[in-house]
Enzyme design. Sequence first.
Site, mmCIF file in Angstrom:
data_model
loop_
_atom_site.group_PDB
_atom_site.id
_atom_site.type_symbol
_atom_site.label_atom_id
_atom_site.label_comp_id
_atom_site.label_asym_id
_atom_site.label_seq_id
_atom_site.Cartn_x
_atom_site.Cartn_y
_atom_site.Cartn_z
ATOM 1 N N GLU A 23 19.921 53.179 -20.819
ATOM 2 C CA GLU A 23 21.273 52.708 -21.139
ATOM 3 C C GLU A 23 21.224 51.435 -21.975
ATOM 4 O O GLU A 23 22.210 51.087 -22.619
ATOM 5 C CB GLU A 23 22.065 52.382 -19.865
ATOM 6 C CG GLU A 23 22.208 53.506 -18.867
ATOM 7 C CD GLU A 23 21.118 53.468 -17.817
ATOM 8 O OE1 GLU A 23 19.955 53.773 -18.175
ATOM 9 O OE2 GLU A 23 21.405 53.131 -16.662
ATOM 10 N N GLU B 77 32.929 40.046 -15.880
ATOM 11 C CA GLU B 77 33.023 40.456 -14.486
ATOM 12 C C GLU B 77 34.263 39.838 -13.839
ATOM 13 O O GLU B 77 34.981 40.486 -13.072
ATOM 14 C CB GLU B 77 31.758 40.023 -13.741
ATOM 15 C CG GLU B 77 31.561 40.708 -12.407
ATOM 16 C CD GLU B 77 30.183 40.377 -11.814
ATOM 17 O OE1 GLU B 77 29.195 40.931 -12.334
ATOM 18 O OE2 GLU B 77 30.116 39.559 -10.887
ATOM 19 N N GLU C 51 14.547 46.950 -15.432
ATOM 20 C CA GLU C 51 15.911 47.004 -15.948
ATOM 21 C C GLU C 51 15.929 47.073 -17.480
ATOM 22 O O GLU C 51 16.657 47.876 -18.072
ATOM 23 C CB GLU C 51 16.706 45.774 -15.484
ATOM 24 C CG GLU C 51 18.176 45.821 -15.882
ATOM 25 C CD GLU C 51 18.912 44.512 -15.611
ATOM 26 O OE1 GLU C 51 20.027 44.569 -15.069
ATOM 27 O OE2 GLU C 51 18.378 43.438 -15.942
ATOM 28 N N CYS D 43 24.768 41.898 -11.138
ATOM 29 C CA CYS D 43 23.788 41.273 -12.027
ATOM 30 C C CYS D 43 22.368 41.360 -11.500
ATOM 31 O O CYS D 43 21.426 41.019 -12.197
ATOM 32 C CB CYS D 43 24.162 39.827 -12.330
ATOM 33 S SG CYS D 43 25.016 39.034 -11.002
ATOM 34 N N LYS E 216 13.601 43.104 -13.146
ATOM 35 C CA LYS E 216 14.068 42.918 -14.523
ATOM 36 C C LYS E 216 13.173 43.650 -15.507
ATOM 37 O O LYS E 216 13.596 44.066 -16.571
ATOM 38 C CB LYS E 216 14.100 41.419 -14.866
ATOM 39 C CG LYS E 216 15.210 40.656 -14.159
ATOM 40 C CD LYS E 216 16.568 40.956 -14.754
ATOM 41 C CE LYS E 216 17.674 40.230 -13.990
ATOM 42 N NZ LYS E 216 19.005 40.730 -14.338
ATOM 43 N N CYS F 115 17.926 34.687 -6.614
ATOM 44 C CA CYS F 115 16.848 34.726 -7.603
ATOM 45 C C CYS F 115 15.776 33.671 -7.351
ATOM 46 O O CYS F 115 14.621 33.856 -7.720
ATOM 47 C CB CYS F 115 17.415 34.531 -9.000
ATOM 48 S SG CYS F 115 18.679 35.741 -9.385
ATOM 49 N N GLU G 41 37.288 41.648 -14.980
ATOM 50 C CA GLU G 41 37.343 42.952 -14.311
ATOM 51 C C GLU G 41 37.815 42.783 -12.866
ATOM 52 O O GLU G 41 38.667 43.519 -12.367
ATOM 53 C CB GLU G 41 35.963 43.602 -14.348
ATOM 54 C CG GLU G 41 35.917 45.024 -13.793
ATOM 55 C CD GLU G 41 34.495 45.541 -13.645
ATOM 56 O OE1 GLU G 41 33.548 44.876 -14.130
ATOM 57 O OE2 GLU G 41 34.334 46.617 -13.047
ATOM 58 N N SER H 172 30.956 46.156 -10.058
ATOM 59 C CA SER H 172 31.445 45.819 -11.394
ATOM 60 C C SER H 172 30.620 46.575 -12.434
ATOM 61 O O SER H 172 29.423 46.805 -12.242
ATOM 62 C CB SER H 172 31.290 44.315 -11.610
ATOM 63 O OG SER H 172 31.334 44.004 -12.970
#
Lengths: 130, 597, 589, 161
Positions: free
Chosen positions: C377, C284, C372, C310, C369, C514, C287, C330
């Site tokens: 993907e 990241e 996710e 994230c 999560k 978090c 990038e 990102s």
Amino acid sequence: MPKVKNPDELKNLRNQLTARAGKKQDDKKHKDPVVIKIAMATCSIASGARDTFNFITAALKKRNIDAIVTRTGCMGYCYAEPTIEITLPGTEPVVFGQVDQTKADEIIEKYLKKGELVDGVIPKNYESPW
Amino acid sequence: MTVKKKHILVCNGTSCQNVAHDEIFNNLKKELQNHGLEESAGLVRTACFGLCEKGPVIEIFPDKVFYVQVKPEDAKEIVEEHIIRGKPVKRLLYNEPETISGKESGEKARFKRKQIRIALRNCGVIDPENIEEYISRYGYEALGRVLDEMTPSDTIRIIKDSGLRGRGGAGFPTGLKWELARNNQNDQKYVVCNADEGDPGAFMDRSILEGDPHSVIEAMAICGYCIGAGKGLVYIRAEYPLAIERLKIAINQAKEFGFLGRNILDSDFHFDIEIRYGAGAFVCGEETALIHSMEGGRGEPTLKPPFPAQSGYLGKPTNVNNVETFANVPVIILKGAKWFSSIGTEKSKGTKVFALAGKINNVGLIEVPMGITLREVIFEIGGGIRNGKKFKAVQTGGPSGGCLTGKHLDLPIDYETLVAAGSMMGSGGMIVMDEDDCMVDFAKFFLDFTVEESCGKCTPCRIGNKRLNELLDKICKGNGAMEDIERLYNLSIVIKDTALCGLGQSSPNPVLATLNHFRNEYEAHIIDKKCPAGVCKALMTYEIVEENCVGCTACARACPVGAITGERKEVHRIDPRLCIKCGACLEKCKFNAVIVN
Amino acid sequence: MINLTIDNKKIKAEEGTTIYKAAKMAGIDIPVLCYMDLHDLNIEHKPAGCRICVVEVEGRKNLAPSCSTEVTEGMVVHTHTLRVLNARRIVMELILSDHPKECLVCPKSGNCDLQKIAIKLGIRDIPYQEISEISTYRTDFSPSIIRNMDKCIMCRRCETMCNELQTVGALSAINRGFMSVVAPAFEMDLEDSVCTYCGQCVAVCPTAALTEVDHTNRLIRDLSNPSKTVIVQTAPAVRAALGEEFGLEPGTLVTGKMVSALRNLGFKYVFDTDFAADLTIMEEGTEMLERLSKHLQGDTSVKLPILTSCCPGWVNFFESQFTDLLDIPSTAKSPQQMFGAIAKSYFASKINISRKDLIVVSIMPCLAKKYECQRDEFKVDGNPDVDYSISTRELANLIKRANIDFISLSDDDFDAPLGESSGAAVIFGTTGGVIEAAIRTAYELYTGKSLEKFDFRELRGMEGIRQATIDFDGTPIHIGIAHGLGKARELLEGIRKGESRFHAIEIMACPGGCIGGGGQPLHHGKTEILKKRMEAIYREDQSKTIRKSHENPYIIRLYEEFLGKPMSEKAHRLLHTHYVDKSKKIIYI
Amino acid sequence: MSNIKVELKKYQVEQIKEICKSFGNNPDELINVLHKVQGTFGYLPAEVQEVIAQELKVPVAKVYGVVTFYSYFTMLPKGAYPISVCTGTACYVRGAETVLQEFKKELGIEVGQTTDDGRFSISCLRCVGACGLAPVVMVGDKTYGRVSPDMVRDIIKEYSD
């Protein structure tokens, strides 16, 4: 209608309007007109006041009777809808209840033409501030 | 066209009818014939005069002379003395000691049964779609006077002095409410007219908006001037299309004439009105819920304070009054606080509009001075109970109110007395019940309503009313136990004590009132498994009376569940285990052979 | 100050104080149920709906809800009269009469606010049962959250979190009266709604109406299967909160004990998501630098600001509500997914097992999560990089179930190679941490100079939106930080309108980042706990010898042995992703 | 992910957008918008609510929350001749219940349902404010007063050609 500009104008307007109502005959060749008010609130309409209204306007025209017919709100006599109020020139208004077409016809023939009351008169039982 | 000289108006209201009406009518007719007067004098039956207590009554038109407690044998005297000689029959006159002439007596009698129409002053009098007719009856002159001659504080003082209280429910003093809204400084404030008449069985607000929309518009503008608001909103039930239509026409006309808009009547005051629609939620009659609904949300009430006067529509100070309250305002301004406060009782001034409905003869809209008794309303103005049945109770205050019984008939109607008697003024619905109504079932009817209309926000209303309803249902089905009465009572008390808004706080009232006044009916359902009024289906049994049954089979053919057996020309029988109590057999039987227990 | 009397005590309280708060200050405890005060998040939820907190106020005709009735001068309050106790009991009985009676098997049993108050009020019987209808609804299973609305008591806390704090708008009260409940539009599945699975609703639900999808039994099954190699990664925020479940003070770091517990439970390798966090910074950060450099050189085709990616709740949020901005976050995967991708390629080949025999479990403070790791993907031939994710709460329950005496466990270390991490990775667990970690690396890579101090205090704190300008050796870099999706929305609206001057923005879906995740031990409204967890995270950072991601030796080795360099073709394939437009599009027939 | 297929023609979606626009796309006007849209389409299916939510920029959950709060709004199409039986207090004490039973029996449907041929649906409403005529039944906009069970068949007949 131009806007009413101030309280004095408003009072003048009221005076004009009451005067006009009293002297409707001025602009008609007939003499004093009869004033008929037909209650047209939800209950009245549901009880057929529209039919009564249409019948009366048509009948008056056909029978060549000079009258001012207007709609008005609930007179409070829900049990007797449709209700109409008739003011013959120079007399107190009289309210009739349950005026369907037959009754309307009878009222025109008897009360309007001959000044004879018919069954179903509803006595006025209230006072108002004006 | 000439009006006949005299007419004899004979009251044909139910209670007069019951007392030798036909005889009186026929005697009068005979007398007129005897004197050859059929042509020159009229004789007609009229609707109820609303003086039933003194019936049978007769009026001579147009003399306004009024005869009470007329007997058939009086016909001769009336015709001979009054019609022919023009002399009132004194002994039959409405009996007021100081009365001298017939006409005065008539006036007195008229006053006695008379309603005073303040809020309804123009209803049924003017064409609601014609602003000129409103103007010709002093319309907008109160607004003119206020703008021209009075400060907002002066105006609020008049409203306060008049003693006008909110006509929608709890009866909060209107002037005080205005003052609170006035005292909260803000550049934007709102005047809201609550026209979400949710009480099933009340229709005075609809009638006013349909019959005299300008009176509300004028009052809203006056209120706007007093509290410093430039905008008014009318929150109106979508179920009232005609009222909406007439209100829209009236708003447009008022704008056209300059009674709404900028610089009204040449003053610095600007005021406009918009319409917002309700969508069928009783709880929206509660101010805070109404405001949330106007903001496009669910109509859930919130805790007060903050009051709308502090933080209302869009968080701005807002004054909410209902239609009838507003309709009184212009008259108070023009005729003065003193005049208004001379009508009514010590704490409840002015008049109240009631919608009389149910088992009453003269169903309708009446406006009476506060302090009038229930007896006068029901038995005089209302013409008594339909079909000669016995009066049982009257529900005032709608689902939030309670029933009042025979022992309350002579109570003066005002805010405090009704609350003390376990009911409330509410918006003014009066539903009259007779001996055929079951009070347990009636309480359940209202609980059905509140369960359906509860917003669901607070526990007592959301779940408590549901449980009350289930308990009532249990009793109506004949499964009740005596302890259920205690449970109903305790639960009702806690719901009233803990619910968030007025809906929940008052929803157990119908239960408590019926428990207080008709405990015996509850006991009959629970102990005897009987519904005294014969309403609760589960407690009814259908039977065939052997002697009357001819065996025509009509009942058996009508029975949808095949519970009736019997050969043609033989006595039939109903199997109580199969019977669903639909009543089809009873309807079909021509021989009175089916009975209900 | 206002003078009042509560339970015969003379009390002074500031104007605007509620009876409940005034009583609390005087040491008088009034039970509350629907009420929720998230002080540090500026949320005081007081619908006054449950009516458990009613008290008697002299001169008032009915009882007053203490949570939302303000004190007035001279007020005399009684909080526990018989009238009050009777009312509370009946109100509680009413709630219970419309609630399933299955406490024995309820996931919330023992941790349920309703149960606690029922116990306190001494409820021994639920009347009306023989007649009472119970409102029932279809249970909705989503990848992260289970909605069992039969247990809803209409406290409306979830609605407030979803709409006011998060502005997601997935939930609303629907219907009315007895059938009213909180639900997505048309009572559709959460999965079809705009729900981001941030789990803030679950975190505040007083009952088990909203719970996480529980994978602990699945985990036990996998751990006891000899043919599987089960490895675990633990997110940074977990170690700062797990101790609370075992009675430790909030803010106690339990990294070592956690590792030992996991090893005791039978995980073959105990790794650290922090390792992948360092990897995230590499990707990241690179990038970001690339985009930044081009932008600073005047390339207008480069879009700025760059947004961190994230947080899966945040990703879900912009995928459904800011689809016009899909090209600015990102493309770097989240640490959880980077870990999974590396574990199932690099590490699997290192220990020489096939990816299907390797089970990667993550311990996360997060419910999103769970969703996710199920995204298509992140699967290879249908096999997910991360098999499933369990929350901090689930881990605590598992440790308790396994009878592990957590408190007396020794401190163990993570396994190598995916267990080593820098201080920069640890602070991923709190709001502002990701961007601070990125700056530590980006600064050095951009300027070629070594940072003298690593602590960027200007980026830290609990403010919902923070901004700072970091001097990159003469070039001012504008940084924005938002936590809580409501605050994220404010920043995004700014970008949409072109008013944003930020170069980079960090967004975390949950308040506090978090550490305040939807899978963390329940704070029951005590938001000061979040601050303690935050402090613990920064302490862990301080204690690390390596403070910058690009200095993590295992990361360096991973690039040397496997990935080449950041943003390489291989790194792109394994560590980057793309975003999907999940917004509702109207298609006519 | 979820693309909504709107069971409406494009011009109808445009109509909804137009209505929203006429209220300035102001979320405060949600209830007025819903009234107008229901007035146009007869009911408020999910897809229509999605369009309104997008136009007024409010969560569709909120729109649904409002639609399900108010009894006036419906997500089911009503019959061509919707029959509403007033079950307000005045009508109740004058026998609205038996009238309602008769309608249900005659049409073979329950409250909230529509006949298979789509001609009739039955609903209850709480007071149309015509208590003087209790019990009251409305068919579309037409009000019938003092309805007794034996009038039910004739009322239905009026609309069954």
